[in-house]
Write a protein that holds these residues in place. Structure first.
Motif, PDB file in Angstrom:
ATOM      1  N   THR A  81       0.888  -1.326  -0.003  1.00  0.00           N
ATOM      2  CA  THR A  81       0.103  -0.138   0.123  1.00  0.00           C
ATOM      3  C   THR A  81       0.838   1.165   0.165  1.00  0.00           C
ATOM      4  OG1 THR A  81      -0.205  -0.366   2.348  1.00  0.00           O
ATOM      5  CG2 THR A  81      -2.284  -0.553   0.868  1.00  0.00           C
TER       6      THR A  81
ATOM      7  N   HIS B 298       1.516   9.417   9.800  1.00  0.00           N
ATOM      8  CA  HIS B 298       0.160   9.213   9.994  1.00  0.00           C
ATOM      9  C   HIS B 298      -0.386   8.223   9.095  1.00  0.00           C
ATOM     10  CE1 HIS B 298      -0.063  13.188  12.530  1.00  0.00           C
ATOM     11  NE2 HIS B 298       0.826  12.238  13.155  1.00  0.00           N
TER      12      HIS B 298
ATOM     13  N   GLN C 271      -9.212  -1.402   9.518  1.00  0.00           N
ATOM     14  CA  GLN C 271      -8.681  -1.652   8.349  1.00  0.00           C
ATOM     15  C   GLN C 271      -8.982  -3.294   8.088  1.00  0.00           C
ATOM     16  OE1 GLN C 271      -5.119  -0.464   7.019  1.00  0.00           O
ATOM     17  NE2 GLN C 271      -5.598   1.553   7.081  1.00  0.00           N
TER      18      GLN C 271
HETATM   19  P1  AMP Z   1       5.221   2.081   4.027  1.00  0.00           P
HETATM   20  O1  AMP Z   1       5.852   2.416   2.700  1.00  0.00           O
HETATM   21  O2  AMP Z   1       4.485   0.820   4.145  1.00  0.00           O
HETATM   22  O3  AMP Z   1       6.097   2.413   5.287  1.00  0.00           O
HETATM   23  O4  AMP Z   1       4.317   3.348   4.176  1.00  0.00           O
HETATM   24  C1  AMP Z   1       4.386   4.605   4.072  1.00  0.00           C
HETATM   25  C2  AMP Z   1       3.130   5.450   4.586  1.00  0.00           C
HETATM   26  O5  AMP Z   1       2.230   5.418   3.923  1.00  0.00           O
HETATM   27  C3  AMP Z   1       2.635   5.165   6.026  1.00  0.00           C
HETATM   28  O6  AMP Z   1       3.699   5.790   6.836  1.00  0.00           O
HETATM   29  C4  AMP Z   1       1.305   5.738   5.864  1.00  0.00           C
HETATM   30  O7  AMP Z   1       1.271   7.040   5.970  1.00  0.00           O
HETATM   31  C5  AMP Z   1       0.967   5.371   4.495  1.00  0.00           C
HETATM   32  N1  AMP Z   1       0.323   4.019   4.360  1.00  0.00           N
HETATM   33  C6  AMP Z   1       0.834   2.837   3.843  1.00  0.00           C
HETATM   34  N2  AMP Z   1      -0.242   1.842   4.210  1.00  0.00           N
HETATM   35  C7  AMP Z   1      -1.121   2.322   4.691  1.00  0.00           C
HETATM   36  C8  AMP Z   1      -2.444   1.757   5.243  1.00  0.00           C
HETATM   37  N3  AMP Z   1      -2.408   0.351   4.986  1.00  0.00           N
HETATM   38  N4  AMP Z   1      -3.321   2.584   5.892  1.00  0.00           N
HETATM   39  C9  AMP Z   1      -2.920   3.957   6.030  1.00  0.00           C
HETATM   40  N5  AMP Z   1      -1.888   4.432   5.526  1.00  0.00           N
HETATM   41  C10 AMP Z   1      -1.003   3.670   4.849  1.00  0.00           C
END
Ligand code: AMP
Length: 221
Positions: free
Chosen positions: A33, A59, A94
């Motif tokens: 995601t 966030h 979620q």
């Molecule tokens: P990551 O690349 O997985 O570290 O995600 C980077 C940022 O994307 C996180 O700090 C959140 O701000 C956002 N993000 C990623 N996945 C989610 C999710 N399932 N729900 C909400 N925000 C997300």
């Protein structure tokens, strides 16, 4: 063999590296995601405009935004034989929404077809990992300047592109991401445990050893 692989763990715990390998091995898509949201920001979509402010602060992006990104992705035909979720779900809300999404899309159920793999590792080790993380903007390969450096400093081993540091890998945002993780995501450990689908991995090990442990887990399935 399970069809839906949910990877749970704090930022920088090595989920991304292992999920990419697993996706290659099982020939199923790796749905991350964070990357999908960053792509929306890059393409300046309406969704990306909403997501940006949340990501920059460390966030969670609102529930409905992430749900629509995930639902659209799972609907695609390449998910018919299974898929890997990396970074979703990230809260109990979620996880409950995921049950609804899977009902609507009709591709597998959490209780019967999913396994949740929790990466267990100490937070301070992780903050250091995040600050030293570099990634290739072209092919997505992830490096760590200490534990897994590129052969030529700052350039991708695979496609020779200059590596980048993610904007949210600075120390302040990294610490905020841990606060968010502890508050929102950590409770999923108990949630999936009660559902009977939780497996744990000791993530404070070299990448190759974690990979061996993971393979053992899946051969058991
Ligand atoms: P990551 O690349 O997985 O570290 O995600 C980077 C940022 O994307 C996180 O700090 C959140 O701000 C956002 N993000 C990623 N996945 C989610 C999710 N399932 N729900 C909400 N925000 C997300």
């Amino acid at each position: 063999m399970k069809k839906v692989f949910i990877f749970l763990g704090p930022p920088g715990s090595g989920k991304g590296t292992q999920t990419s390998r697993l996706a290659d091995k099982l020939s199923i898509p790796h749905i991350d995601t964070g990357s999908l949201l960053r792509k929306n920001i890059e393409d300046n979509t309406e969704l990306g405009k909403i997501a940006k402010g949340y990501i920059d602060k460390g966030h969670l992006v609102p529930l409905n935004v992430v749900a629509s990104v995930i639902e659209d992705r799972i609907k695609k035909e390449d998910c018919n034989n299974g898929y890997i979720l990396d970074g979703y779900p990230r809260s109990i809300e979620q996880a409950q929404e995921l049950v609804n999404i899977l009902d609507r899309v009709g591709k597998y159920s959490l209780k019967d077809d999913a396994v949740a793999i929790y990466f267990d590792i100490d937070n301070e080790i992780l903050i250091q990992r995040l600050i030293n993380r570099r990634s290739c903007p072209k092919c997505g390969t992830i490096y760590n300047l200490i534990s897994n450096p590129p052969k030529i400093m700052d350039y991708c081993d695979i496609c020779d592109t200059k590596l980048i540091t993610r904007k949210d890998d600075n120390e302040e945002t990294a610490r905020e991401r841990f606060v968010t993780y502890e508050k929102e995501t950590a409770p999923l450990y108990e949630y999936f445990k009660q559902m009977g689908i939780l497996k744990e991995i000791d993530a404070d090990k070299p990448i190759s050893e974690i990979w061996e442990d993971l393979k053992e887990l899946f051969l058991e399935e």
